[in-house]
Scaffold this motif. Structure first.
Motif, mmCIF file in Angstrom:
data_model
loop_
_atom_site.group_PDB
_atom_site.id
_atom_site.type_symbol
_atom_site.label_atom_id
_atom_site.label_comp_id
_atom_site.label_asym_id
_atom_site.label_seq_id
_atom_site.Cartn_x
_atom_site.Cartn_y
_atom_site.Cartn_z
ATOM 1 N N ILE A 124 0.974 -1.279 0.035
ATOM 2 C CA ILE A 124 0.087 0.019 0.126
ATOM 3 C C ILE A 124 0.980 1.216 -0.129
ATOM 4 C CG2 ILE A 124 -1.847 1.373 1.191
ATOM 5 C CD1 ILE A 124 -2.404 -1.261 2.657
ATOM 6 N N GLU A 125 0.507 2.226 -0.857
ATOM 7 C CA GLU A 125 1.434 3.499 -0.907
ATOM 8 C C GLU A 125 1.087 4.246 0.550
ATOM 9 O OE1 GLU A 125 0.352 5.122 -4.739
ATOM 10 O OE2 GLU A 125 1.296 3.367 -5.680
ATOM 11 N N VAL A 126 2.039 5.219 0.585
ATOM 12 C CA VAL A 126 2.190 6.111 1.806
ATOM 13 C C VAL A 126 2.615 7.383 1.324
ATOM 14 C CG1 VAL A 126 2.062 4.454 3.727
ATOM 15 C CG2 VAL A 126 3.961 5.301 3.094
ATOM 16 N N ASP A 127 2.304 8.640 1.830
ATOM 17 C CA ASP A 127 3.006 9.733 1.459
ATOM 18 C C ASP A 127 4.312 10.041 2.192
ATOM 19 O OD1 ASP A 127 1.745 10.437 3.811
ATOM 20 O OD2 ASP A 127 1.281 12.345 3.144
ATOM 21 N N ASP A 128 4.250 9.538 3.254
ATOM 22 C CA ASP A 128 5.617 9.700 4.456
ATOM 23 C C ASP A 128 5.899 8.704 5.097
ATOM 24 O OD1 ASP A 128 7.489 10.601 5.883
ATOM 25 O OD2 ASP A 128 6.548 12.756 6.452
ATOM 26 N N ILE A 129 6.957 7.819 4.369
ATOM 27 C CA ILE A 129 7.324 6.548 5.054
ATOM 28 C C ILE A 129 7.894 6.749 6.532
ATOM 29 C CG2 ILE A 129 9.592 5.986 4.432
ATOM 30 C CD1 ILE A 129 8.033 3.360 3.356
ATOM 31 N N ILE A 141 3.651 -1.980 16.346
ATOM 32 C CA ILE A 141 3.424 -2.807 15.029
ATOM 33 C C ILE A 141 4.973 -3.113 14.693
ATOM 34 C CG2 ILE A 141 2.751 -2.949 12.533
ATOM 35 C CD1 ILE A 141 0.465 -2.801 14.582
ATOM 36 N N ARG A 142 5.312 -4.434 14.509
ATOM 37 C CA ARG A 142 6.880 -4.731 14.148
ATOM 38 C C ARG A 142 7.107 -4.198 12.730
ATOM 39 N NH1 ARG A 142 6.876 -10.591 16.465
ATOM 40 N NH2 ARG A 142 4.732 -10.117 16.038
ATOM 41 N N ILE A 143 8.307 -3.390 12.670
ATOM 42 C CA ILE A 143 8.799 -3.051 11.049
ATOM 43 C C ILE A 143 10.019 -4.093 10.988
ATOM 44 C CG2 ILE A 143 9.830 -1.281 9.833
ATOM 45 C CD1 ILE A 143 8.092 0.648 11.816
ATOM 46 N N LEU A 144 9.865 -4.700 9.700
ATOM 47 C CA LEU A 144 11.053 -5.696 9.639
ATOM 48 C C LEU A 144 12.416 -5.309 9.410
ATOM 49 C CD1 LEU A 144 8.378 -8.337 8.045
ATOM 50 C CD2 LEU A 144 9.704 -8.344 10.626
ATOM 51 N N SER A 145 12.500 -3.801 9.228
ATOM 52 C CA SER A 145 14.097 -3.704 8.953
ATOM 53 C C SER A 145 14.043 -2.115 9.907
ATOM 54 C CB SER A 145 14.121 -3.133 7.378
ATOM 55 O OG SER A 145 13.086 -2.259 6.934
ATOM 56 N N GLU A 146 15.474 -1.835 10.048
ATOM 57 C CA GLU A 146 15.548 -0.670 10.810
ATOM 58 C C GLU A 146 15.242 0.671 9.996
ATOM 59 O OE1 GLU A 146 16.475 0.241 14.063
ATOM 60 O OE2 GLU A 146 16.001 -2.005 14.399
ATOM 61 N N GLU A 147 15.516 0.549 8.769
ATOM 62 C CA GLU A 147 15.477 1.802 7.763
ATOM 63 C C GLU A 147 14.676 1.077 6.620
ATOM 64 O OE1 GLU A 147 16.369 4.802 8.144
ATOM 65 O OE2 GLU A 147 17.204 4.362 10.093
ATOM 66 N N PRO A 148 13.928 2.016 5.965
ATOM 67 C CA PRO A 148 13.424 1.946 4.611
ATOM 68 C C PRO A 148 14.422 1.330 3.743
ATOM 69 C CG PRO A 148 12.614 4.046 5.210
ATOM 70 C CD PRO A 148 13.678 3.396 6.408
ATOM 71 N N LYS A 149 14.132 0.398 3.079
ATOM 72 C CA LYS A 149 15.044 -0.092 1.636
ATOM 73 C C LYS A 149 14.313 0.323 0.528
ATOM 74 C CE LYS A 149 16.212 -4.416 3.799
ATOM 75 N NZ LYS A 149 16.220 -5.861 3.855
ATOM 76 N N ILE A 150 15.329 0.489 -0.675
ATOM 77 C CA ILE A 150 14.804 0.801 -2.069
ATOM 78 C C ILE A 150 14.125 -0.751 -2.630
ATOM 79 C CG2 ILE A 150 15.263 1.499 -4.241
ATOM 80 C CD1 ILE A 150 15.939 3.611 -2.306
ATOM 81 N N GLY A 151 12.603 -0.283 -2.744
ATOM 82 C CA GLY A 151 11.948 -1.372 -3.421
ATOM 83 C C GLY A 151 11.935 -1.598 -4.855
#
Ligand SMILES: C[C@@H](C(=O)O)C(=O)SCCNC(=O)CCNC(=O)[C@H](O)C(C)(C)COP(=O)(O)OP(=O)(O)OC[C@H]1O[C@@H](n2cnc3c(N)ncnc32)[C@H](O)[C@@H]1OP(=O)(O)O
Length: 175
Positions: A124-129, A141-151
């Motif tokens: 799902i898209e978001v405007d501000d990750i 809510i558990r986020i599966l990486s410390e930082e966002p990755k390039i998808g």
């Protein structure tokens, strides 16, 4: 059919057409904009794709391309995510066919449990990750990486643990 019958039939048809057009338009407008919920510092957008893990990528491509007649992308390798991807265009959204790449692929375990393949995640898209991440951490809510990755689309993505999302692995992509 009598004259009166013909009139009632066409009047009914006209009424149905007249009411269906604005409701279809209202639906497509609401899908194309980010949701603006008061008190939220970020907005949820539209469904970007549904990912399907497949044991045989060429067989899956052929099903969508040759059997269902869909437009299908070339195979793209994403070593940093441990997957091969093929995108199937559906007009209002996409399917992402996923196949493991490398020995540490996150899709391998899933395919061991689901031998014929299956729905792996939704995106799902978001405007501000970053704002979304702060909010989700607050909500535990558990986020599966410390930082966002390039998808897959060259944009920032994160994944949310399926056990915190009703059994569905959820990817958020900054639009
Ligand atoms: C390119 C990019 C993009 O689109 O932009 C991509 O697609 S990359 C696509 C690939 N990348 C990712 O998936 C990254 C995020 N995924 C992960 O970090 C991992 O795969 C996890 C979701 C944490 C699962 O990890 P792992 O396989 O080691 O754990 P596990 O097998 O012990 O699973 C823990 C529990 O979660 C369940 N589980 C595992 N994968 C699941 C999935 N896809 N959907 C729903 N439930 C799932 C298992 O059945 C198990 O439940 P039970 O305990 O009840 O048996």
């Amino acid at each position: 059919m009598s004259c009166r019958g013909v009139f009632i039939h066409f009047f009914g048809l006209f009424k149905r057409l007249h009411t269906s057009v604005p409701s279809v338009r209202a639906l497509s407008v609401s899908q194309s904009v980010m949701q603006n919920v008061p008190g939220f510092l970020w907005k949820l957008g539209q469904l970007n794709h549904v990912a399907i893990a497949v044991p045989d990528l060429e067989k899956a491509r052929s099903f969508y391309q040759d059997v269902l007649g869909a437009r299908v992308s070339k195979t793209v390798l994403l070593p940093e995510h441990g997957v091969y991807t093929v995108f199937v265009e559906l007009g209002n959204t996409k399917l992402e066919l996923l196949h493991p790449l490398g020995k540490n692929s996150p899709v391998t375990g899933f395919l061991q449990k689901n031998k014929v393949g299956g729905m792996h995640h939704i995106c799902i898209e978001v405007d501000d990750i970053k704002a979304a991440m702060a909010h989700l951490k607050e909500k535990k809510i558990r986020i599966l990486s410390e930082e966002p990755k390039i998808g897959a689309h060259g944009k920032l993505v994160i994944f949310l643990h399926p056990k915190d999302c009703n059994g569905v692995l959820v990817e958020l992509e900054e639009a």
